[in-house]
Write an enzyme that holds these catalytic residues in place. Structure first.
Site, PDB file in Angstrom:
ATOM      1  N   SER A  90      -7.698 -35.314 -31.664  1.00 54.10           N
ATOM      2  CA  SER A  90      -7.526 -36.660 -31.123  1.00 54.10           C
ATOM      3  C   SER A  90      -8.712 -37.577 -31.411  1.00 54.10           C
ATOM      4  CB  SER A  90      -7.258 -36.526 -29.624  1.00 54.10           C
ATOM      5  OG  SER A  90      -6.982 -37.757 -29.040  1.00 54.10           O
ATOM      6  N   ASP A 110      -1.893 -41.224 -30.431  1.00 57.57           N
ATOM      7  CA  ASP A 110      -1.091 -41.122 -29.211  1.00 57.57           C
ATOM      8  C   ASP A 110      -1.674 -41.975 -28.078  1.00 57.57           C
ATOM      9  OD1 ASP A 110      -3.249 -39.553 -28.513  1.00 57.57           O
ATOM     10  OD2 ASP A 110      -2.061 -37.846 -27.805  1.00 57.57           O
ATOM     11  N   GLU A 135      -2.030 -43.506 -18.600  1.00 54.03           N
ATOM     12  CA  GLU A 135      -3.403 -43.313 -18.179  1.00 54.03           C
ATOM     13  C   GLU A 135      -4.154 -44.579 -18.583  1.00 54.03           C
ATOM     14  OE1 GLU A 135      -4.592 -38.793 -18.159  1.00 54.03           O
ATOM     15  OE2 GLU A 135      -4.083 -39.378 -20.187  1.00 54.03           O
ATOM     16  N   ALA A 136      -5.217 -44.880 -17.833  1.00 55.44           N
ATOM     17  CA  ALA A 136      -5.978 -46.086 -18.141  1.00 55.44           C
ATOM     18  C   ALA A 136      -6.468 -46.054 -19.590  1.00 55.44           C
ATOM     19  CB  ALA A 136      -7.152 -46.207 -17.179  1.00 55.44           C
ATOM     20  N   ARG A 138     -15.188 -35.422 -11.624  1.00 56.26           N
ATOM     21  CA  ARG A 138     -14.273 -34.325 -11.988  1.00 56.26           C
ATOM     22  C   ARG A 138     -14.768 -33.644 -13.267  1.00 56.26           C
ATOM     23  NH1 ARG A 138     -11.380 -36.168 -16.318  1.00 56.26           N
ATOM     24  NH2 ARG A 138     -10.081 -34.305 -16.441  1.00 56.26           N
ATOM     25  N   PRO A 139     -14.480 -32.342 -13.373  1.00 52.97           N
ATOM     26  CA  PRO A 139     -14.888 -31.657 -14.600  1.00 52.97           C
ATOM     27  C   PRO A 139     -13.969 -32.086 -15.733  1.00 52.97           C
ATOM     28  CG  PRO A 139     -13.577 -30.186 -13.221  1.00 52.97           C
ATOM     29  CD  PRO A 139     -13.730 -31.461 -12.453  1.00 52.97           C
ATOM     30  N   SER A 140     -14.531 -32.330 -16.904  1.00 56.50           N
ATOM     31  CA  SER A 140     -13.700 -32.674 -18.055  1.00 56.50           C
ATOM     32  C   SER A 140     -12.886 -31.458 -18.469  1.00 56.50           C
ATOM     33  CB  SER A 140     -14.592 -33.117 -19.214  1.00 56.50           C
ATOM     34  OG  SER A 140     -13.861 -33.074 -20.421  1.00 56.50           O
TER      35      SER A 140
HETATM   36  C1  16G Z   1      -6.587 -35.268 -23.076  1.00 52.20           C
HETATM   37  C2  16G Z   1      -5.257 -35.599 -22.465  1.00 52.20           C
HETATM   38  C3  16G Z   1      -5.313 -36.904 -21.733  1.00 52.20           C
HETATM   39  C4  16G Z   1      -6.431 -36.882 -20.722  1.00 52.20           C
HETATM   40  C5  16G Z   1      -7.723 -36.447 -21.343  1.00 52.20           C
HETATM   41  C6  16G Z   1      -8.733 -36.188 -20.266  1.00 52.20           C
HETATM   42  C7  16G Z   1      -3.156 -35.031 -23.482  1.00 52.20           C
HETATM   43  C8  16G Z   1      -2.241 -35.269 -24.637  1.00 52.20           C
HETATM   44  N1  16G Z   1      -4.273 -35.716 -23.507  1.00 52.20           N
HETATM   45  O1  16G Z   1      -6.941 -36.186 -24.057  1.00 52.20           O
HETATM   46  O2  16G Z   1      -4.103 -37.077 -21.069  1.00 52.20           O
HETATM   47  O3  16G Z   1      -6.632 -38.155 -20.171  1.00 52.20           O
HETATM   48  O4  16G Z   1      -7.524 -35.242 -22.050  1.00 52.20           O
HETATM   49  O5  16G Z   1      -9.880 -35.701 -20.836  1.00 52.20           O
HETATM   50  O6  16G Z   1      -2.860 -34.269 -22.572  1.00 52.20           O
HETATM   51  P1  16G Z   1     -11.033 -35.143 -19.945  1.00 52.20           P
HETATM   52  O7  16G Z   1     -10.466 -34.016 -19.115  1.00 52.20           O
HETATM   53  O8  16G Z   1     -12.071 -34.725 -20.913  1.00 52.20           O
HETATM   54  O9  16G Z   1     -11.492 -36.279 -19.084  1.00 52.20           O
HETATM   55 MG    MG Z   2      -5.055 -38.703 -28.885  1.00 51.80          MG
END
Ligand code: 16G
Ligand code: MG
Length: 556
Positions: free
Chosen positions: A65, A284, A384-385, A509-511
């Site tokens: 991504s 996406d 999502e934002a 929050r944990p990533s």
């Molecule tokens: C991924 C997720 C997205 C989410 C992001 C959070 C999919 C297709 N994409 O990109 O929805 O907002 O992870 O990332 O599920 P984080 O947990 O590192 O904050």
């Molecule tokens: Mg993406």
């Protein structure tokens, strides 16, 4: 299961360096050089998943991504184009970590077959595609080895956006049914979107050209192809379309960069009043933006897309007098609902509830959570934002659009627009190109400028930061990511800080995709927002295992 075939195939993909793999929010994602054994294991798992669905086609997307070009990742797609069901995520993790020996992998395969009562005599069909990352092709080859070791059939679609892969999976599995989604080809995908866009905007003056930042990723060539199908119904200028030079993918560009940095991407000249958008590396996600005459940057993010779409659909449904058939035989008005996460700006939530009067549901971060919550409505709008989202139409809603005729020309026109939207909007997953056309269709239909759209409500200032900690697993989110149950005591300290600020809101929050924790804050003013954010970053860093450089100490 042919154990000797699996053992022999594994020998080329053995996991030897001790890395612990985890199927996270968006599948496996990490430095591409570590992924070879993971890909092999995902090939095996995809075969089992297909067999457990009696031979339905399972998708595999190879992408990281918006993450840097050196990373890559892989995720599995269910038959209707949804994310892998959660109960199988732990199998994916176990299998990837068992690539250390033939005995280990055979034992895990056997345990999955037993736990899920999988009939191994069923066929298995897999489709795979990848984004433009240089590591993609070799990783697909490892995946194919895994699929073939378990006797599955695989079709490689080559370079695709993530939503295109979801689209073909849904098309293949619905072919010949009442909910057939279309032809499983790239051309049919463009044709479907372009035809719906042309129909819905027919007769309206065209908007000014849209500047599109392709993040030097797969979205750029896909946009160029889509553009041919759109012809002169849509005018745009594509920048950041270099997918051949190393190091450019997502570099200071793309939806994530623009959202987080709140600035235009590298490689784009943006004059005041021009309209622009950015796709992410696998197309996406999308965010829109413009700059005011005084050079203030204005972001139109996923929250703004969601409110624009919900408002538009409700207007159409009301002018079309749509009634939806219920199980008890009654017919009632279309029920529109909106799904957000903790990252949604507080102003957007207030606007949806108080002005649009639409119910809002909150889920944890990650598309799979939002998608399922959106399925509860006739029309479930989820974004999502960060710009990932779509609009889901229930079978009952689609039936109502198809069977209504409209008592006036205006009603008939609205019904036609609703029908077009069901084709224009990707029902499998958030899709930057589909969402782009959705926004452009709404703005064309309403002859609405970006600045008018932006003025629907005013975002509260917000800030998002990362803190590197020794173990992000210590941070346990609850209440749709808005609070932490662990580490004990931390939530109380966050609450104390939040209470000091007007309209203050902050969560940690944990990533799920990076080895860090995220801190999000918003408050009435920019200064207060930054103060709240950096104070909480400091609390986390100092008291809860911060490593490396202390974040933004200058403010605390
Ligand atoms: C991924 C997720 C997205 C989410 C992001 C959070 C999919 C297709 N994409 O990109 O929805 O907002 O992870 O990332 O599920 P984080 O947990 O590192 O904050
Ligand atoms: Mg993406």
């Amino acid at each position: 299961m042919d154990s000797s075939k699996i053992s022999a195939a594994l020998s080329a993909h053995l996991h030897t360096n001790g890395t612990v793999f985890q199927y996270g929010t968006a599948g496996f994602r990490m430095d591409a050089t570590l992924l070879d054994p993971v890909m092999f294991s995902v090939g095996l798992l995809a075969v089992l998943r297909s067999k457990s669905h009696k031979g339905k086609t399972i998708g595999v997307m190879v992408t990281a991504s918006h993450n840097p070009e050196k990373d890559n990742g892989v995720k599995l797609v269910e038959p209707l184009g949804e994310m892998l069901v959660q109960s199988w995520e732990s199998y994916a993790t176990k299998l990837a970590n068992a690539t250390t020996s033939a005995d280990a992998i055979l034992a895990v395969l056997d345990s999955i077959v037993k736990a899920e009562s999988i009939d191994l005599s069923q066929p298995a069909h897999i489709v795979v595609a990848r984004d433009t990352r240089p590591s993609g092709q070799a990783l697909v080859a490892s995946l194919i080895d895994g699929v073939q070791a378990l006797g599955g059939h695989i079709k490689d679609y080559g370079l695709f956006t993530t939503p295109q892969l979801h689209y073909v999976v849904r098309c293949i599995n619905t072919a010949g049914t009442a909910s057939a989604y279309g032809e499983p080809t790239e051309e049919a995908y463009y044709e479907k979107l372009a035809n719906a866009f042309k129909k819905i905007t027919d007769g309206y003056p065209r908007l000014s050209p849209l500047l599109i930042d392709g993040a030097n990723g797969i979205g750029a060539p896909a946009m160029e192809k889509l553009g041919k199908y759109l012809g002169d119904s849509f005018s745009y200028q594509l920048v950041n379309k270099d997918i051949d030079s190393r190091g450019k993918l997502n570099f200071d560009s793309g939806a994530d960069f623009v959202k987080i940095k709140q600035t235009k991407p590298l490689g784009m000249d943006l004059a005041p009043g021009q309209r622009a958008c950015s796709l992410d590396g696998d197309a996406d996600r999308i965010v829109f933006y413009f700059i005011e005459q005084d050079n203030t940057f204005r972001l139109l993010d996923g929250d703004k897309i969601a409110t624009l779409a919900a408002d538009f659909i409700m207007d159409l449904a009301s002018s079309a007098e749509i009634l939806v058939q219920r199980d008890d035989g009654s017919r009632t008005p279309l029920q529109v609902g909106l799904v957000q996460t903790a990252y949604a700006n507080g102003s957007s939530t207030a606007y949806v509830k108080d002005t649009l009067k639409v119910p809002v549901v909150f889920t944890p971060t990650g598309v799979k959570h939002l998608h399922h919550a959106a399925e509860a409505f006739d029309v479930g709008v989820y974004f999502e934002a960060n710009g990932h989202g779509t609009v889901l139409f229930s079978p009952a809603a689609i039936h109502a659009f198809k069977s209504s005729t409209g008592s006036t020309p205006a009603a008939a026109k609205s019904i036609e627009a609703l029908r077009c939207l069901t084709d224009l909007i990707n029902q499998a997953v958030g899709d930057a190109l589909s969402d782009m056309l959705l926004v452009e269709a709404v703005l064309t239909y309403q002859q609405k400028s970006f600045s008018k759209w932006n003025s629907d409500y005013t975002d509260l200032p917000s800030r998002q930061e990362k803190v590197k900690v020794a173990n992000r697993g210590d941070f346990v989110p609850i209440k749709a990511d808005t609070e932490l149950s662990h580490p004990l005591g931390l939530q109380g300290k966050i609450n104390e800080e939040v209470a000091k600020f007007s309209k203050g809101r902050c969560f940690v929050r944990p990533s799920g995709t990076e080895d860090i924790v995220r801190v999000y804050a918003e408050a009435a003013t920019r200064d207060e927002t930054d103060r709240l954010c950096y104070t909480v970053c400091g609390i986390v860093f100092d008291g809860y295992g911060g490593v490396g450089a202390r974040p933004a100490t200058f403010l605390c």
